[in-house]
Design an enzyme around this catalytic site. Structure first.
Site, PDB file in Angstrom:
ATOM      1  CD  GLU A  99      -1.836   8.660   4.815  1.00 42.86           C
ATOM      2  OE1 GLU A  99      -1.289   9.472   4.081  1.00 42.86           O
ATOM      3  OE2 GLU A  99      -1.310   7.570   5.042  1.00 42.86           O
ATOM      4  CG  ASP A 156       0.107  -1.541   2.545  1.00 36.05           C
ATOM      5  OD1 ASP A 156       1.076  -0.659   2.843  1.00 36.05           O
ATOM      6  OD2 ASP A 156      -0.855  -1.533   2.165  1.00 36.05           O
TER       7      ASP A 156
END
Lengths: 276, 403
Positions: A51, A62
């Site tokens: 990724e 995040d």
């Protein structure tokens, strides 16, 4: 749709009787050349899929590690085009390792969904995870991707019930990213037993491989999670290697350190047999 | 786009105002906002909920707020009649509490015991902390590190009210980062936590429910002006950061197509300098904080920090309904610089004996031009959405005065 790199890779991993190692890294952290070396090092040390993070100023899903990585990449002026160019360079001599771009919708929206889809396909990207494009909002990008055989990879969570899972699975391809803990990336890890039934339901409803991520940092944790999933995603722990290299002003060691971690994880997932 | 005959039928079932709005959130947040929508629909139908709101508005907030004819401002400009909707007289000194009460009551209906909020200038934080104190709920306020430093009196107020302040250093340590951090907290503490968003932005249903709670401003103003003047105003005006006070004033007039809806954005040091907070006049459509709307952003889709002398307008986005009203032409959006806002702040203070907050000072700065445009027979309402006590230190500093 022809068989994609993602499908081929997951089929191979399954045939080997193990779970896939999906490694996350931020493009442009600490710089683009180091990122290219890191991509190669991850592949060479047993990452089954990668990724590639595209930086965004406001990564709301995040935790601190990936937020700071994004800001370091942006401080280096890493643009979305740079991320695609990085993928294209990697693809020059790697036709097998799936590359999934992971990021947020706005930079892609700004480029234009059609223009992005064409550029991503040209760069050899296999699919994207755009965190803030849930099924309700991703029809325009699914339409744009259809002509280019790009996968829309979606997120599922322990709070996704069966009705919701059907919605999440509809239009998804490649694999499902199962977020193991309520929270942001880099948080504490989940107990595999607690999410086992959720992962099974996700597999059954979607018919896709299910990779579990969020909070997995060590080989031991990866092995535990691998028992219940088709793959494990490790992100913050790789990003931490880039941070350390950046702080020490030795960006060139990023690839070496990420490679070591990938080897530790892939070896653990292969029951102690080192990759390659 | 689906055809709709009336302005007040938005958002549609997908939470969209035309192409704007929506639910651009990670899957982790999706069950929460779908739940919230269901609960909000139920509350809207529940007369007990409305009754509780009305009671608190009357006896705790002090509603209805007066509609005041600003005689000397009107004389000063020598044109249309200027009325001020006095929402600065609300408990806690701004319109923010209208929305906080609604959301906190909703949170209690949902069985949540911990309320989180983001704040920039601290007004929404103070209002949230106030309502949480009133109902004995735990309150956690996320505030950018730089704002914590700039807004010490409000930080202390919130602490007195029992709130915990979390300084946010991630990103650039401003309001947008406080909002990111609040969203992260919400995802992590889903089981007991309710996110009380301060403006008419964020994922659906927030823009709708914040608008509905703030619409008390426009509903009152509409009834008050009809009683006072026997007719509707020619224009209603308000400042715009995220746009909650403006949409609250505009919405009850939205079907009255002869009433001009005028928002004023903060253009900081000037749009050409790049240091401003005018998302509609100096931004482009994009996706942030759960909605599609106009945003300050680079050509590469990265978010740019906003600048305004008024911390309450210092946000790189805007509520999605304003983006829709702009693109459809139903509302007009003007701009005002820091300097013009400071002048208007002083003018209103001296002429009316009302110290406005720096936020409505932006709208006040454009009031003369609009009054002239409407002419002698014209009449308009400006929302005085907050009082200026909190701003006296920054105004003194900007004017070079030591206090």
């Amino acid at each position: 749709m022809p068989t994609s790199r993602i499908d081929t890779r997951f089929a191979k991993v399954k045939a080997e009787g193990r779970a896939a190692l999906v490694a996350y890294m931020m493009a442009g952290d600490p710089d683009l050349e180091s990122s290219y070396q890191a991509l190669c090092a991850l592949r060479d040390n047993g990452a089954d899929a990668i990724e590639l993070g595209a930086p965004f100023t406001d990564p709301m899903a995040d935790g601190p590690a990936i937020q700071k990585a994004a800001l370091r990449a942006l401080a280096n002026k890493t643009s979305l085009s740079d991320v695609l160019a990085l993928a294209k360079r990697f693809r020059e001599d790697d036709q097998e390792t799936p590359l999934i771009m992971m990021g947020y919708a706005n930079p892609v929206h700004k480029m234009g969904y059609e223009a992005f889809a064409a550029a991503a396909a040209d760069a050899g990207i296999d699919g994207t995870i755009l965190v803030d494009l849930p099924p309700e909002e991703d029809q325009p990008i699914r339409d744009a991707y259809a002509a280019h055989d790009l996968s829309v990879i979606r997120l599922a969570t322990p709070t996704t019930d069966e009705a919701r899972m059907a919605k999440v699975a509809d239009g998804a391809s490649g694999f499902l990213y199962y977020v193991a803990v309520a929270g942001v990336t880099g948080a504490g890890s989940a107990d595999p037993e607690e999410i086992r039934s959720g992962v099974e339901m996700a597999q059954r409803v979607s018919g896709l491989p299910v990779c579990v991520g969020f909070g997995i940092k060590t080989g031991e944790q990866a092995v535990a999670m691998a028992k219940i999933a088709d793959g494990v995603v490790v992100g913050s722990a790789f990003v931490e290697q880039a941070r350390l290299a950046s702080v020490a002003k030795t960006p060139q060691v990023t690839a070496e350190k990420m490679g070591q971690l990938a080897l530790e994880l892939s070896t653990a997932l292969s029951g102690g047999v080192p990759a390659k | 786009m689906e055809l709709r005959n009336t302005w007040d039928q938005w958002p549609d079932e997908n939470g969209r105002f035309g192409e704007f709005g929506g639910r651009y959130v990670a899957e982790t947040l999706m069950p929460l906002i779908l739940d919230l929508e269901t609960e909000y629909r139920a509350a809207k139908q529940d007369p007990a909920f409305a009754a509780q709101m009305d009671d608190l508005w009357a006896h705790y907030v002090g509603r209805p707020s007066p509609l005041y004819f600003a005689e000397r401002l009107t004389e000063h400009f020598g044109a249309a009649k200027i009325y001020l909707k006095r929402d600065e007289l609300n408990h806690t000194g701004a319109h923010k509490i209208n929305n906080c009460l609604g959301q906190v009551l909703l949170a209690m209906r949902m069985g949540k015991t911990r309320i989180i909020a983001e704040t920039g200038a601290g007004q929404h934080g103070v209002a949230t902390a106030t309502v949480c104190a009133r109902f004995g709920l735990k309150c956690v306020v996320f505030m950018g590190e730089t704002d914590v430093e700039r807004q010490k009196p409000n930080v202390f107020r919130m602490k007195l009210l029992g709130a915990e302040i979390v300084p946010v250093s991630s990103g650039t340590g401003t309001l947008k980062d406080a909002m990111n951090e609040a969203l992260r907290d919400w995802v992590t503490n889903v089981h007991d936590t309710f996110y009380c968003i301060g403006t008419a932005a964020g994922p659906h249903p927030y823009p709708e429910l914040v608008r509905d709670f703030q619409s008390v401003i426009g509903k009152e103003a509409r009834a008050q002006i009809l009683e006072r003047e026997g007719r509707l105003p020619d224009a209603v005006m308000a400042c715009i950061g995220g746009g909650s006070n403006a949409i609250g004033l505009f919405h009850p007039f939205i079907e009255d197509e002869d009433v001009r809806l005028i928002g004023v954005e903060a253009s900081g040091h000037g749009i050409e300098t790049g240091q401003h907070a005018a998302a509609l006049n100096g931004g482009a459509p994009g996706i942030l904080h759960g909605n599609k709307t106009y945003l300050l952003q680079t050509d590469d889709g990265q978010i740019i920090d906003a600048h305004s002398i008024s911390a309450g307008l210092d946000y790189p986005g805007i509520g999605p309904e304003h983006s829709f009203l702009r693109d459809t032409g139903r509302a007009e959006y003007l701009t005002c610089t820091d300097e013009e806002a400071l002048e208007a702040f002083q003018l209103c203070t001296r002429l009316e004996g009302i110290i406005p907050a720096l936020e409505p000072s932006h709208a006040l700065a454009r009031v003369g031009e609009v009054a002239e445009d409407l002419g002698k027979d014209g009449m308009m309402i400006l929302n005085m959405c907050g009082r200026g006590d909190k701003d006296v230190f920054s105004v003194a500093e900007a004017l070079g005065v030591e206090i």
